[in-house]
Design a protein around this motif. Structure first.
Motif, PDB file in Angstrom:
ATOM      1  N   ARG A   1       0.821  -1.216   0.000  1.00 50.34           N
ATOM      2  CA  ARG A   1       0.000   0.000   0.000  1.00 50.34           C
ATOM      3  C   ARG A   1       0.854   1.264   0.000  1.00 50.34           C
ATOM      4  N   SER A   2       2.126   1.140   0.388  1.00 48.95           N
ATOM      5  CA  SER A   2       2.991   2.326   0.455  1.00 48.95           C
ATOM      6  C   SER A   2       3.207   2.952  -0.909  1.00 48.95           C
ATOM      7  N   VAL A   3       2.939   2.177  -1.989  1.00 53.92           N
ATOM      8  CA  VAL A   3       3.128   2.714  -3.331  1.00 53.92           C
ATOM      9  C   VAL A   3       2.199   3.905  -3.579  1.00 53.92           C
ATOM     10  N   TYR A   4       1.105   3.982  -2.812  1.00 50.90           N
ATOM     11  CA  TYR A   4       0.152   5.078  -2.996  1.00 50.90           C
ATOM     12  C   TYR A   4       0.716   6.421  -2.521  1.00 50.90           C
ATOM     13  N   TYR A   5       1.733   6.389  -1.661  1.00 57.74           N
ATOM     14  CA  TYR A   5       2.274   7.664  -1.168  1.00 57.74           C
ATOM     15  C   TYR A   5       2.776   8.520  -2.326  1.00 57.74           C
ATOM     16  N   GLY A   6       3.548   7.908  -3.208  1.00 54.57           N
ATOM     17  CA  GLY A   6       4.060   8.655  -4.355  1.00 54.57           C
ATOM     18  C   GLY A   6       2.953   9.085  -5.295  1.00 54.57           C
ATOM     19  N   LEU A   7       1.946   8.213  -5.464  1.00 59.70           N
ATOM     20  CA  LEU A   7       0.839   8.542  -6.350  1.00 59.70           C
ATOM     21  C   LEU A   7      -0.013   9.674  -5.788  1.00 59.70           C
ATOM     22  N   TRP A   8      -0.096   9.750  -4.442  1.00 63.54           N
ATOM     23  CA  TRP A   8      -0.834  10.850  -3.823  1.00 63.54           C
ATOM     24  C   TRP A   8      -0.154  12.187  -4.127  1.00 63.54           C
ATOM     25  N   VAL A   9       1.179  12.183  -4.141  1.00 63.67           N
ATOM     26  CA  VAL A   9       1.924  13.410  -4.456  1.00 63.67           C
ATOM     27  C   VAL A   9       1.613  13.848  -5.887  1.00 63.67           C
ATOM     28  N   ILE A  10       1.626  12.871  -6.817  1.00 64.25           N
ATOM     29  CA  ILE A  10       1.309  13.178  -8.220  1.00 64.25           C
ATOM     30  C   ILE A  10      -0.108  13.721  -8.338  1.00 64.25           C
ATOM     31  N   THR A  11      -1.031  13.098  -7.594  1.00 69.04           N
ATOM     32  CA  THR A  11      -2.433  13.540  -7.622  1.00 69.04           C
ATOM     33  C   THR A  11      -2.574  14.963  -7.110  1.00 69.04           C
TER      34      THR A  11
ATOM     35  N   ASP B   1     -11.844   4.378  -2.670  1.00 68.52           N
ATOM     36  CA  ASP B   1     -11.225   3.071  -2.866  1.00 68.52           C
ATOM     37  C   ASP B   1     -10.428   2.624  -1.646  1.00 68.52           C
ATOM     38  N   GLN B   2      -9.676   3.559  -1.055  1.00 67.24           N
ATOM     39  CA  GLN B   2      -8.771   3.201   0.023  1.00 67.24           C
ATOM     40  C   GLN B   2      -9.415   3.198   1.408  1.00 67.24           C
ATOM     41  N   ILE B   3     -10.512   3.934   1.554  1.00 69.08           N
ATOM     42  CA  ILE B   3     -11.123   4.035   2.887  1.00 69.08           C
ATOM     43  C   ILE B   3     -12.460   3.299   2.941  1.00 69.08           C
ATOM     44  N   VAL B   4     -13.372   3.684   2.061  1.00 68.98           N
ATOM     45  CA  VAL B   4     -14.721   3.102   2.111  1.00 68.98           C
ATOM     46  C   VAL B   4     -14.716   1.630   1.713  1.00 68.98           C
ATOM     47  N   VAL B   5     -14.128   1.335   0.531  1.00 69.29           N
ATOM     48  CA  VAL B   5     -14.157  -0.039   0.018  1.00 69.29           C
ATOM     49  C   VAL B   5     -13.464  -1.007   0.977  1.00 69.29           C
TER      50      VAL B   5
END
Length: 457
Positions: free
Chosen positions: A411-421, A442-446
Motif C-alpha cells: 500500500r505504500s506505493v500510494y504515497y508517491g501517487l498521492w503526491v502526483i495527484t 477506494d482506500q477508505i470506504v471499500v
C-alpha cells in the motif's frame, strides 16, 4: 549478506507489481466513470469538425444564395431581419463571406435571440431560427453538456482531466515488458479477451498523444478551469494586451456579451464606450458606415458586426477565420467612426497565441482537410478505445462482481501517487478533486465495507 542480496530483487519485484496494480486500478476506475462522457465528446466533436460542410449541405437553403446584381446595404438587410421577428431589434450583422453566401442578422426580442438568414440581393428571408436552436450551436452545447446545465458542464471538465490520466496510465500499462504482442500488433481473434486487450492498448498507444492534446486544448472552454485560466493570464499580462484599453473608457460588458462568436483570449476583454459627449450633438454613423469603415480597415468578408444597443455602445467588427493570422477585432465609436480598439492575432502574447492555436487545431481549422481528418481519426480512436475497454472488462468480469483490478500488495506505493495527484489537482482542480474522491473511496470506504469489497473485487 546473502539474505539481504536475495531480498533486494524480491522487494523490487513486489514494488513493481504494486505500482502496476495501483495504476491499473486507477486506469480502470477512471475509464469506468468517464466512458459515457468520452463517447459523447467523440461523437459530437466529430460532427462539429464538419460544421461548414453540414451548413452547406443539410442547411444550404439558408446559407447559399445565387448572386444577382448589387447586394443590398447592410442597414436595409438588418431592417428586413428585424421585421421578420415582430418586436425585435437587430443586435449584430454578419457580412456575407462571399458572393454566394447569405447575410445573417441576430435580432433580440422578449423571446430571446434569433438568427435571421437573408438573401442579400433581393431581401428574401431564407430562414428564421432561435440562436440556441441552430444545429451546430446545439451540437456544441451537447458536446460540453452545457445544454443540460452548469453542473453537467463541470462533468465534462472532470472528464477532460480524467482523459489525460487515462492516456498517461494507459501508456504505462502498454509499455513493453518482454511480451511479444500487444505492443504494435494484435494477438488472437475477436472471441478471445487478449484480442480486445491488445486492440485497446495499441489504439491508445498510437492515438494517446492526440487524445491528450484534445483533452488539454478543450480545457479553455470549461466552466471553472477555463474562466480562471483566462482571468489569471490577463492578470499576469499573458492574455489579451490590457494596455490597449488604457486610454479608452470601458463599459461593464465584455466582448462575448455583444458578439455571436469571439476568440477565447479576448472574450473577457471589456467593450469600450463611445464618446458620450458627442451623443448630445452628433448622430450615429449607422450600420452601413460602420461596415464601410471595417472594410476600409482591412476586414475581410465574413466578419460579424455588433450593433450598439444604446447611446454609449460601439460598433464591433470581428472575424475569427480558419487562418489565425486574420483573427481580428475592432471597436468603432458610433458617432465619430474612430477605431477605439484594433487588436489582431499578432498582438497576442506568446502563450495567448499558443492557446488560440490549440483551440484552432482542436476544431479542425488549422490545416484544412488534413486537420479535420486527423481530429476525426482521434475521435474514432476514442470510440474504439471505449468500446474495446468495455468488451475487455466484460470478458474478464467474474460473475456477480465488478471485476476491479486487485489492490497493490504494498500500500505504500500510494504515497508517491498521492503526491502526483496533489500536483494534478493544483493544475486542474475539478478533475484533481474527483480523483482524490475516487482514491479516498477506494482506500477508505471499500476497504472497510464488506459488501463493497466483495462487489468491487
Amino acid at each position: 549478506m546473502s539474505t539481504i542480496t536475495a531480498a533486494g530483487p524480491a522487494e523490487d519485484a513486489a514494488s513493481g507489481v504494486s505500482l502496476y496494480r495501483a495504476i491499473w486500478r486507477w486506469h480502470f476506475f477512471a475509464g469506468l466513470l468517464v466512458i459515457p462522457f468520452m463517447l459523447n465528446l467523440a461523437v459530437t466533436g466529430s460532427l462539429y469538425l464538419f460544421k461548414e460542410e453540414i451548413n452547406n449541405s443539410v442547411f444550404g437553403y439558408r446559407y447559399i444564395v445565387q448572386p444577382a446584381g448589387q447586394a443590398l446595404p447592410a442597414e436595409q438587410v438588418a431592417e428586413i431581419a428585424a421585421a421578420a421577428v415582430p418586436g425585435s431589434t437587430a443586435t449584430s450583422y454578419k457580412d456575407p463571406a462571399g458572393p454566394e453566401r447569405s447575410a445573417i442578422v441576430t435580432v433580440a426580442s422578449d423571446a430571446g435571440a434569433t438568427l435571421v438568414f437573408v438573401n442579400p440581393y433581393d431581401g428574401k428571408v431564407l430562414d428564421v431560427v432561435g440562436s440556441t436552436d441552430e444545429f451546430n450551436y446545439v451540437v456544441k452545447r451537447i458536446h460540453s453538456l452545457a445544454f443540460f446545465g452548469g453542473t453537467t458542464n463541470r462533468l465534462i471538465e472532470i472528464t477532460g482531466g480524467f482523459a489525460m490520466v487515462l492516456v498517461v496510465t494507459g501508456i504505462y500499462l502498454w509499455w513493453p515488458r518482454r511480451q511479444t504482442g500487444g505492443v504494435v500488433s494484435v494477438r488472437g481473434t475477436p472471441g478471445r479477451r487478449v484480442f480486445w486487450r491488445d486492440l485497446h492498448a495499441v489504439t491508445g498507444a498510437f492515438a494517446g498523444v492526440l487524445i491528450f492534446f484534445l483533452a488539454i486544448t478543450g480545457m479553455p472552454w470549461s466552466g471553472y478551469w477555463g474562466a480562471n485560466a483566462n482571468a489569471w493570464l490577463t492578470e499576469h499580462g499573458l492574455g489579451y494586451p490590457v494596455q490597449l484599453w488604457d486610454d479608452v473608457p470601458k463599459s461593464l460588458k465584455v466582448t462575448e456579451d455583444i458578439l455571436p462568436k469571439s476568440g477565447w483570449i479576448i472574450e473577457k476583454a471589456p467593450v469600450p464606450l463611445s464618446d458620450i459627449a458627442r451623443a448630445q450633438s452628433a448622430k450615429p454613423i449607422g450600420l452601413d458606415k460602420a461596415v464601410e469603415i471595417a472594410r476600409r480597415l482591412g476586414m475581410a468578408p465574413g466578419f460579424d458586426m455588433a450593433i450598439p444597443s444604446d447611446e454609449t455602445g460601439v460598433y464591433t467588427a470581428s472575424r475569427f477565420p480558419d487562418d489565425l493570422a486574420d483573427e481580428r477585432t475592432i471597436h468603432i465609436d458610433q458617432y465619430s467612426g474612430k477605431p477605439l480598439i484594433d487588436i489582431g492575432f499578432n498582438q497576442y502574447p506568446f502563450l495567448g497565441k499558443m492557446i488560440e492555436w490549440g483551440i484552432n487545431v482542436h476544431q479542425g481549422q488549422e490545416w484544412g482537410r488534413f486537420n479535420q481528418s486527423l481530429m476525426l481519426a482521434t475521435c474514432l480512436a476514442i470510440v474504439l478505445s471505449c468500446v474495446t475497454g468495455v468488451i475487455m472488462w466484460w470478458k474478464r468480469r467474474p460473475a456477480g462482481r465488478l471485476g476491479v483490478p486487485p489492490m497493490p500488495p504494498k500500500r505504500s506505493v500510494y504515497y508517491g501517487l498521492w503526491v502526483i495527484t496533489t500536483i494534478f489537482a493544483v493544475a486542474f482542480p475539478m478533475s484533481g478533486l474527483a480523483i482524490v474522491a475516487m482514491i479516498a473511496f477506494d482506500q477508505i470506504v471499500v476497504r472497510f465495507v464488506p459488501v463493497l469489497k466483495r462487489v468491487l473485487a
